[in-house]
Design a protein around this motif. Structure first.
Motif: not given
Length: 537
Positions: A139-156
């Motif tokens: 979980q920690r590694s993949m959440e960090q990877a998403l953040a490094e790509r600027g990906l999030s679960n924001g509605r916009r």
């Protein structure tokens, strides 16, 4: 005994690395290092991606081995037909004690997995990406990877991406379990089987595949099918990630080209020169004997041909100085504990099979042997997921592979060898407790009720199977296949409804909580008030 493997064991490679490129440089490839090692990745159209997957014969690496190009086309066609955007799901739920290859990839090369998943999402116009995991480290590694790509679960966000963390349980890794948890339910399979390609997350067509599968796709997209095919076998090109444990000096995850002799992989990990048997494919896999090991090569077709299984990529040898039936019994008990307690053939059949195997070890004779065979046969194709099928395959393989030991135990005084617990299990052999998934203990804790069928009243209307598929399935005769069953907490309201609506009044519920010692009663113990709240949720 039964020492649990670490999340990231030793990693080795045979030949040139592909998935493990850069592992010799850093412990984890962040986005910057990932691009230095693998280079940029150009997008591909949907049909281009499907043709690539077909040319390299890419199959799911989670165990089932379904052709990825067929899944990709099915999702795309369904999405176009319905006019909805599909969803992409990466299944990184690696919850078998003997498997770590996906956990290693997520912890050390998360961006390679995301590359493949994002290729698919862009090609199909998906706007949702979910990565399912079960461990804190993943979980920690993949959440960090998403953040490094600027990906999030924001509605916009153009692409909403998030990590779905579920409990470590064998059934959590089932595709239907992961989809159900993403939709807010418990991480256990629903009572009815549906195709994720047609109706998955939120009812949308869903492309769901194993973490290694997406990583393999990313490698092929970068180097092309010709270069990809230069490694490994002609009909199964590329590399395979294996977890090697059991009776080995160095438990490890190893990347090997297809076609490498299995005995070489075992030697690399320090396995006995002549193992008594090798469990291939993990705890939903099959045993092969020492003679067969010398014939087998690392490939799906080769292992199938010699009676083994590539499965989830776990390879577990055992030595000559341990009792194979005793080792298998420990696994059989763990498999029984891993039931979601919602399908009768699974939660009743698997403990019965484990008890039968124990009877064989204790000299139960031919009757005990036949009982195990019958139970294993009866649980197949009758569950909401593949857990009973895989467990039955393991049991049947055990009986077939160790006939001499069965004769010594069932008809004699035993083999005289100890049980050393060489096959890894969680927490010294114990499985995590509790119903997996969900939001709270009230909804997903241990079952508190049992539902019973009164055969003197039952007329085979079948309404119980419609209202409570988590518990009841109908046999060929149209009657329920179980006489009594534990009711999962989340299904208590549905169980009450089934009792009230049974046309023959053949169902009753009893409290099965440990502190409750009240006599059996004909009326449900679940209060109407609590039932109404559950139905209204």
């Amino acid at each position: 005994m039964n020492e649990a493997l670490p999340d990231v064991p030793e990693v080795r490679v045979v030949g040139l690395p592909q998935l493990t490129s850069g592992f010799d440089l850093v412990d984890r490839l962040d986005l910057q290092m990932h691009l230095k090692v693998h280079g940029p990745l150009e997008p591909l159209g949907g049909e281009q991606l499907a043709q690539l997957a077909e040319r390299i014969n890419l199959r799911g690496r989670g165990g089932a081995g379904f052709p990825f190009h067929k899944k990709l086309r099915s999702v795309a066609e369904s999405a176009i037909k319905r006019g909805v955007r599909p969803v992409v799901v990466v299944n990184g739920s690696e919850d078998e004690p003997a498997c770590r290859k996906d956990t290693v990839l997520i912890n050390r090369a998360p961006h390679l997995i995301l590359d493949g998943a994002l290729l698919c999402a862009e090609a199909m116009g998906a706007r949702t990406l979910v990565v399912g995991v079960t461990r804190e480290s993943t979980q920690r590694s993949m959440e960090q990877a998403l953040a490094e790509r600027g990906l999030s679960n924001g509605r916009r966000s153009a692409l909403r991406a998030r990590v779905q963390r579920n409990p470590v349980r064998m059934v959590t890794g089932a595709a239907a379990s992961l989809i159900r948890s993403i939709d807010g339910g418990p991480a256990i399979p629903p009572g009815r089987k549906t195709s994720a390609s047609k109706s998955g997350v939120g009812g949308a067509p869903t492309l769901l595949s194993n973490a290694e599968t997406f990583a393999q796709l990313a490698i092929a997209a970068r180097i092309g099918p010709e270069r990809y095919g230069n490694t490994g076998l002609y009909d199964e090109p590329g590399t395979v990630m294996l977890t090697v444990s059991g009776a080995v000096a160095r438990p490890m995850v190893v990347e090997v080209p297809t076609g490498v002799p299995l005995r070489y992989v075992l030697q690399l990990a320090g396995a006995p020169p002549v193992p008594q048997g090798v469990l291939t494919g993990g705890y939903h896999g099959k045993w092969i004997d020492a003679a067969t090991v010398n014939e087998a090569i690392v490939s799906r077709n080769s292992l199938d041909a010699v009676g083994g299984s590539l499965g989830a990529g776990a390879i577990l040898p055992i030595s000559q100085d341990t009792c194979p039936l005793g080792e298998s019994l420990m696994v059989a008990k763990w498999l029984a504990q891993e039931s979601a307690n919602q399908c009768g053939p699974c939660y009743l059949g698997l403990p019965a099979a484990a008890r039968g195997l124990e009877d064989i070890l204790n000299g139960g004779g031919a009757a005990a042997l036949e009982a195990v065979r019958q139970v294993a046969k009866n649980v197949k194709r009758r569950g909401a997921c593949s857990h009973p099928d895989g467990s039955a395959m393991f049991l049947e393989s055990t009986l077939k592979a160790f006939t001499d030991d069965i004769a010594l135990h069932a008809l004699g005084n035993g083999c005289g060898r100890p049980v050393t617990g060489v096959l890894p299990l969680f927490e010294g052999g114990a499985a995590p407790t509790g119903i997996p998934g969900g939001e709270d203990e009230e909804k997903n804790g241990p079952s508190r009720q049992k539902i019973f069928v009164d055969w003197t009243l039952c007329r085979g209307h079948g309404l119980c199977a419609d209202l409570l598929p988590e518990v009841f399935q109908l046999g060929a005769d149209g009657f329920p296949t179980v006489a009594q069953a534990q009711v999962p907490r989340y299904a208590e309201a549905k169980a009450l409804r089934a009792v009230r609506r049974c046309p023959a009044l053949a169902l009753r519920i009893e409290d099965s909580a440990p502190q409750a010692k009240a006599p059996s009663r004909n009326l449900p113990v679940l209060s109407q008030g609590r039932g109404r709240r559950a139905l209204g949720r």
